[in-house]
Design a protein around this motif. Structure first.
Motif, short mmCIF file in Angstrom:
data_model
loop_
_atom_site.label_atom_id
_atom_site.label_comp_id
_atom_site.label_asym_id
_atom_site.label_seq_id
_atom_site.Cartn_x
_atom_site.Cartn_y
_atom_site.Cartn_z
N GLN A 25 -3.09 21.16 10.25
CA GLN A 25 -2.79 22.20 11.18
C GLN A 25 -1.18 23.38 10.65
N ARG A 26 -1.14 22.87 9.20
CA ARG A 26 -0.49 23.69 8.44
C ARG A 26 -0.57 24.62 8.20
N ASN A 27 -2.06 24.55 7.35
CA ASN A 27 -2.67 25.37 6.69
C ASN A 27 -4.18 25.93 7.03
N SER A 28 -5.08 25.72 8.08
CA SER A 28 -5.81 26.01 8.53
C SER A 28 -6.76 26.23 9.35
N ASP A 29 -5.72 25.29 10.92
CA ASP A 29 -6.27 25.69 12.10
C ASP A 29 -4.36 25.23 13.33
N ALA A 30 -4.06 26.08 13.13
CA ALA A 30 -2.64 25.89 14.37
C ALA A 30 -2.58 25.40 15.19
N THR A 31 -4.32 25.77 15.95
CA THR A 31 -4.07 25.78 17.35
C THR A 31 -4.72 23.86 17.35
N LEU A 32 -4.44 22.90 16.29
CA LEU A 32 -5.61 21.47 16.38
C LEU A 32 -4.15 20.52 16.89
N ALA A 33 -3.87 19.83 18.03
CA ALA A 33 -3.15 19.58 18.71
C ALA A 33 -3.51 17.97 18.31
N PHE A 34 -2.25 17.03 17.88
CA PHE A 34 -2.27 15.30 17.64
C PHE A 34 -0.67 15.28 18.06
N ARG A 35 -0.14 14.53 18.03
CA ARG A 35 0.77 13.36 18.34
C ARG A 35 1.40 12.40 17.29
N TYR A 36 2.35 12.19 16.46
CA TYR A 36 2.93 11.68 15.55
C TYR A 36 4.04 12.19 16.29
N ALA A 37 5.21 10.84 15.40
CA ALA A 37 6.58 11.05 15.07
C ALA A 37 7.32 10.50 14.35
N CYS A 38 7.10 9.19 13.44
CA CYS A 38 7.64 8.76 12.81
C CYS A 38 7.28 8.28 11.64
N ARG A 39 6.13 8.68 11.51
CA ARG A 39 5.17 8.75 10.27
C ARG A 39 5.39 7.65 9.80
N VAL A 40 5.92 6.53 9.85
CA VAL A 40 5.59 5.50 9.26
C VAL A 40 5.22 3.88 9.68
N GLY A 41 4.34 4.12 10.59
CA GLY A 41 3.87 2.61 11.21
C GLY A 41 4.72 2.24 11.28
N MET A 42 5.99 2.54 12.50
CA MET A 42 6.13 1.95 13.17
C MET A 42 6.97 2.86 14.91
#
Lengths: 238, 115
Positions: free
Chosen positions: A37-54
């Motif tokens: 998303q940062r470097n190749s395709d800014a239009t890619l949509a996905f969801r995350y919050a904690c990033r640490v498996g919680m």
């Protein structure tokens, strides 16, 4: 490493888009998606919050299996293309993002909402159930559900019968039916006796196999079924 | 009081596991195999019982009948044990046991030759 990511937005056709990512040591599927998303395709949509498996918000289907993207190391997957799809059985919003409302709706349908009963309060305020009591131990694992939706996605009966409430809602029903402070046991018992509910579970345990919280909704559903059968014979609690 | 019904989601786009794809089968779990195989055995039994009634002394039909009855029945026992409260985490072990007991029982009964 090649990632084949599900792409869809309203009005467009669905497709699997190929991306190439350099798999660094310790990189997870979520790291790879963020990188893309940062470097190749800014239009890619996905969801995350904690990033640490919680939190469970990055639940998706990776190589055909429901997983939390933040807990899935690329090095643990096959070397071939890694396919990433949104959770099954949930309405799509865009790309890997799904609408989680069905979980809440099914819980409301099954009356899986706490209703204070006569035992809800004691002299000092809200009644507590001791951590070592039998009542608490019976539901100890099941109350850990955070509603990530992986069990619903993995359940073949949910896809077969849209009226089946699914493992998450029934697991919640189980915790409430075993809570002595709750006052809606009778109503809930009626709700789960509908023909598309308890009898629809075929005990395949797909939900149990994918649950990252190590909950067994299969056990919860079977326990509810045993109670329902006992009640048919006029024995056992509601 | 009737249960509250949620908004139908069927008219919204949703992905489902496509059983025609290799990816869907790649992660088929043990419990699902047990369920599926038991039902396949049930269908097989209907056909084999019909063949058995036609010619009760055909050895291949007898063998198929015995194998399917054992397979279907033992998987049924597995389901009953889980229904009765054996923890679901044992379901893989019970599947394996059903298969092993089935093979052993088949071998024992077939060698016995009761007629």
């Amino acid at each position: 490493m090649v990632l084949k990511v599900f792409r869809w937005s309203p009005g467009s056709r669905e497709r699997l888009q190929k991306y190439w990512v350099k798999a660094l040591q310790g990189m997870t599927v979520l790291d790879a998606l963020v990188e893309l998303q940062r470097n190749s395709d800014a239009t890619l949509a996905f969801r995350y919050a904690c990033r640490v498996g919680m939190c469970g918000s990055c639940a998706m289907v990776v190589n055909g299996r429901e997983r939390w993207a933040c807990r899935t190391l690329l090095s643990n997957l096959d070397r071939g293309p890694v396919t990433v799809r949104p959770l099954y059985q949930f309405p799509l919003i865009r790309d890997l993002v799904v609408d989680m409302a069905p979980i809440k709706n099914k819980m409301l349908e099954m009356k899986a909402v706490f209703v204070p009963g006569r035992r809800a309060m004691d002299g000092d305020g809200f009644a507590l159930i001791g951590s070592r009591t039998r009542e608490r131990r019976a539901i100890d694992a099941a109350i850990e559900c955070i509603g990530c939706g992986m069990c619903v996605s993995a359940c073949t009966m949910v896809s077969h019968d849209p009226r089946f409430p699914g493992p998450a809602a029934l697991n919640r029903v189980f915790t409430l039916q075993r809570d002595s402070r709750d006052g809606a046991h009778a109503d809930r018992s009626q709700a789960v006796l509908a023909e598309d509910v308890l009898t629809r579970c075929h005990g395949q345990a797909n939900c149990t196999a994918v649950c990252p919280m190590e909950i067994s909704p299969t056990d919860s559903i079977l326990a509810l079924r045993r109670r329902a059968v006992l009640r048919l014979f006029g024995i056992g609690p509601r | 009081m009737s249960a509250r019904r949620a908004e139908p989601v069927r008219d919204r786009k949703m992905l489902t596991r496509r059983m025609g794809s290799a990816e869907a089968w790649r992660d088929t779990k043990v419990g699902m195999w047990a369920w599926l195989l038991q039902r396949v055995a049930a269908i097989g039994l209907v056909a084999v019982i019909a063949a058995h009634l036609k010619n009760p002394f055909a050895r291949p039909v007898q063998a198929a009948l015995l194998a399917l009855v054992l397979f279907h029945g033992l998987l049924g026992v597995r389901a009953i044990l889980l229904d009765f409260g054996l923890p679901a985490r044992w379901h893989r072990l019970l599947f394996l046991l059903a298969l092993l007991v089935g093979v052993a029982a088949f071998a024992a009964i077939w060698r016995w030759r009761w007629y």
